[in-house]
Design a protein around this motif. Sequence first.
Motif, mmCIF file in Angstrom:
data_model
loop_
_atom_site.group_PDB
_atom_site.id
_atom_site.type_symbol
_atom_site.label_atom_id
_atom_site.label_comp_id
_atom_site.label_asym_id
_atom_site.label_seq_id
_atom_site.Cartn_x
_atom_site.Cartn_y
_atom_site.Cartn_z
ATOM 1 N N LEU A 1 0.831 -1.206 0.000
ATOM 2 C CA LEU A 1 0.000 0.000 0.000
ATOM 3 C C LEU A 1 0.865 1.256 0.000
ATOM 4 O O LEU A 1 0.566 2.237 -0.695
ATOM 5 C CB LEU A 1 -0.924 -0.024 1.228
ATOM 6 N N VAL A 2 1.954 1.233 0.747
ATOM 7 C CA VAL A 2 2.889 2.366 0.767
ATOM 8 C C VAL A 2 3.488 2.578 -0.622
ATOM 9 O O VAL A 2 3.564 3.712 -1.128
ATOM 10 C CB VAL A 2 3.998 2.133 1.818
ATOM 11 N N ASP A 3 3.890 1.482 -1.260
ATOM 12 C CA ASP A 3 4.480 1.576 -2.603
ATOM 13 C C ASP A 3 3.464 2.133 -3.607
ATOM 14 O O ASP A 3 3.794 2.993 -4.446
ATOM 15 C CB ASP A 3 4.957 0.200 -3.059
ATOM 16 N N ALA A 4 2.203 1.651 -3.501
ATOM 17 C CA ALA A 4 1.166 2.120 -4.417
ATOM 18 C C ALA A 4 0.862 3.596 -4.203
ATOM 19 O O ALA A 4 0.595 4.339 -5.159
ATOM 20 C CB ALA A 4 -0.099 1.282 -4.241
ATOM 21 N N SER A 5 0.910 4.040 -2.955
ATOM 22 C CA SER A 5 0.657 5.451 -2.645
ATOM 23 C C SER A 5 1.747 6.327 -3.230
ATOM 24 O O SER A 5 1.476 7.418 -3.768
ATOM 25 C CB SER A 5 0.581 5.646 -1.121
ATOM 26 N N VAL A 6 3.006 5.864 -3.136
ATOM 27 C CA VAL A 6 4.123 6.636 -3.684
ATOM 28 C C VAL A 6 3.972 6.777 -5.207
ATOM 29 O O VAL A 6 4.245 7.834 -5.792
ATOM 30 C CB VAL A 6 5.464 5.963 -3.323
ATOM 31 N N ARG A 7 3.478 5.721 -5.850
ATOM 32 C CA ARG A 7 3.356 5.707 -7.311
ATOM 33 C C ARG A 7 2.030 6.263 -7.794
ATOM 34 O O ARG A 7 1.797 6.408 -8.999
ATOM 35 C CB ARG A 7 3.557 4.291 -7.829
ATOM 36 N N GLU B 1 -6.304 2.210 -8.081
ATOM 37 C CA GLU B 1 -6.999 0.942 -7.912
ATOM 38 C C GLU B 1 -6.316 0.040 -6.871
ATOM 39 O O GLU B 1 -6.974 -0.500 -5.972
ATOM 40 C CB GLU B 1 -7.115 0.217 -9.267
ATOM 41 N N PRO B 2 -4.985 -0.144 -6.969
ATOM 42 C CA PRO B 2 -4.318 -0.942 -5.927
ATOM 43 C C PRO B 2 -4.469 -0.340 -4.518
ATOM 44 O O PRO B 2 -4.596 -1.073 -3.551
ATOM 45 C CB PRO B 2 -2.853 -0.945 -6.378
ATOM 46 N N ILE B 3 -4.439 0.991 -4.432
ATOM 47 C CA ILE B 3 -4.604 1.629 -3.116
ATOM 48 C C ILE B 3 -5.958 1.242 -2.514
ATOM 49 O O ILE B 3 -6.069 0.859 -1.340
ATOM 50 C CB ILE B 3 -4.484 3.160 -3.228
ATOM 51 N N LYS B 4 -7.006 1.323 -3.343
ATOM 52 C CA LYS B 4 -8.353 0.995 -2.868
ATOM 53 C C LYS B 4 -8.454 -0.477 -2.463
ATOM 54 O O LYS B 4 -8.995 -0.824 -1.411
ATOM 55 C CB LYS B 4 -9.347 1.318 -3.969
#
Length: 622
Positions: A564-570, A574-577
């Motif tokens: 989730l941290v990686d997805a937030s940085v990028r 959809e992955p965050i959700k």
Amino acid sequence: MIQVSNIHKAYGRQVVFDDISFTVNKGERVGLVGRNGHGKTTLLRMITGEERPDAGVIQVPAHYRIGYLSQHLRFFSDSVLQEACRGIPATDDGRDETYKAETILMGLGFGRDDFDRSPADLSGGYQVRLHLARLLVSTPNLLLLDEPTNYLDIVSIRWLARFLRSWPGELILITHDRDFMDSVTTHTLGIHRSRIRKIPGPTEKLYQQILMEEEVYEKTRLNEERRRAEVEQFISRFRAQATRARAVQSKIKALRKHERLDRLQEIKDLEFQFTTAPFTGKWLMAARDISFSFDPGAAPLIDRLSLTIGKRDRIAVIGRNGKGKTTLLNLLAGELAPRSGGIVRDPKLSLAYFGQTNIQRLDPAKTIEQEIIDIHPEGSRKASRAICGSMMFEGDNALKKIEVLSGGEKSRVLLGKLLVSPANLLLLDEPTNHLDMESVDSLLGAIDAFEGSVVIVTHSEMILHSLATRLVVFDGGEVSVFEGTYQDFLDRVGWRGEEPAGNGAVQDAGGKGSVVSRKDLRRLRAEVITRRSQTLGPMEARIAEIEDTIILLERQVEEDTQALVDASVRGLGEPIKRLSKAVDEAKKRIESLFDELAALTDEHASLAKDFERELEGLSAGA
């Protein structure tokens, strides 16, 4: 009768006693109270003649024997029993009264196997017990006991209380355990502001009297200060007027004659306020079927114990000394690892541990202030000094080195370090041993106000009655969890060996007292064992399944959180959700599983104990 008259005692500028007088009359059992360092032990040493007063006299009748439990131990015999028997007074007819020494030794926690041991082979605590046994069996006219419970376990303390209540002579007792003192004594003798007073009745009565007298004194002082100010104002106003000269002189003489009441000096108490670390879950820790022994070939100290620690739990660990109580705290703290079973700790667990052996971890070369700063390096020196002050190390006393401190002072340093350690679980191993009554009261108040959980090893029944809502009981070579208060435990179970002996009838499984044959006993035992297996087996399987699931879910939460941290940085919406939902659902599932685990573990422990009692009842008739 002991007569103490006009005693004065000082060490340099520190006045300990200022013209004190009191008597101890025939048959009185007196509790001696006062803050640490205010002269309790000094008074006992003056009664024995080990110290001399600067002024005044202590009158002791001729042929009056005084027995004193001091900390200076000397032994003269080859065995424990022989050493205890040295205290037995000689009889005119030469009767053998060894049984008296045996009874007292066993009451203080010695087994018959210990009677032939050398006193030199005993631990320090048991050497003090042996000294106490030798003293009690000697039946002096006046018995002086200075903190006799510090080296006793709860069962021995209960025995000693019963013994002292029937003490035929006089007694002066010092102890920090208010309930123990009040259960034994007939009078209370209080040292306060270098003076002394004695009243019939318990400690609370004395403290209430002192409080009332000081309130009256302060009101009187304030009224007199107001009147003095009015008189001084009159003198100042009319001093120059000849017509008022006589009145002014009269007022001046009255002021000189009237002694000014000094403001009472504030007496500092320990100030406790634990720092709570945030915790949003329900269960801090769960131990399942843990077993431990220091010697793999010996019987385990702890055998298949299961325990859950929930938010705001108040769990007391009780039992005889040397049976595994401190070992259990070390296992919960992670300082020891169980030989079997496991302990699951919540990731948000913040633990603070007070243990008597932790004194050895203090650095002798450091100051008190440095020890506090080491725990809280981001804090200011002013904050560290405030903690030192709350532990009664004010001003330059905070700069004392650890190496010059007494055992009690080192314990206060450890408590100070505990106060600055944010925690949601406190593990406390006999924290009151070096505290006076006022400090014990302050500690109990701080524990009550603490928002986290507490697991405490204590032999004080006052603390048990005040705090404990659950118990871990070491008794009869076994350890079990008792769901209820200490009074519930005494009413429903009680300590082994304290119950009156029964009539020897063998009860059947229904508990109706009918006598059954050995063949029937074997059949009944087989039935109980079968029911135990059928009942507990599925529960144990489910408990293991839950623990494994929790571990897998916690690993998944860690992985998803990192993703989730990686997805937030990028900036991947959809992955965050998806990951946020997965983490939230997993955490809810973990909490639900912990609830189920706690309920199952407690039910398993309770049922296991019931089956064990049933088997013990059948074994007694075999």
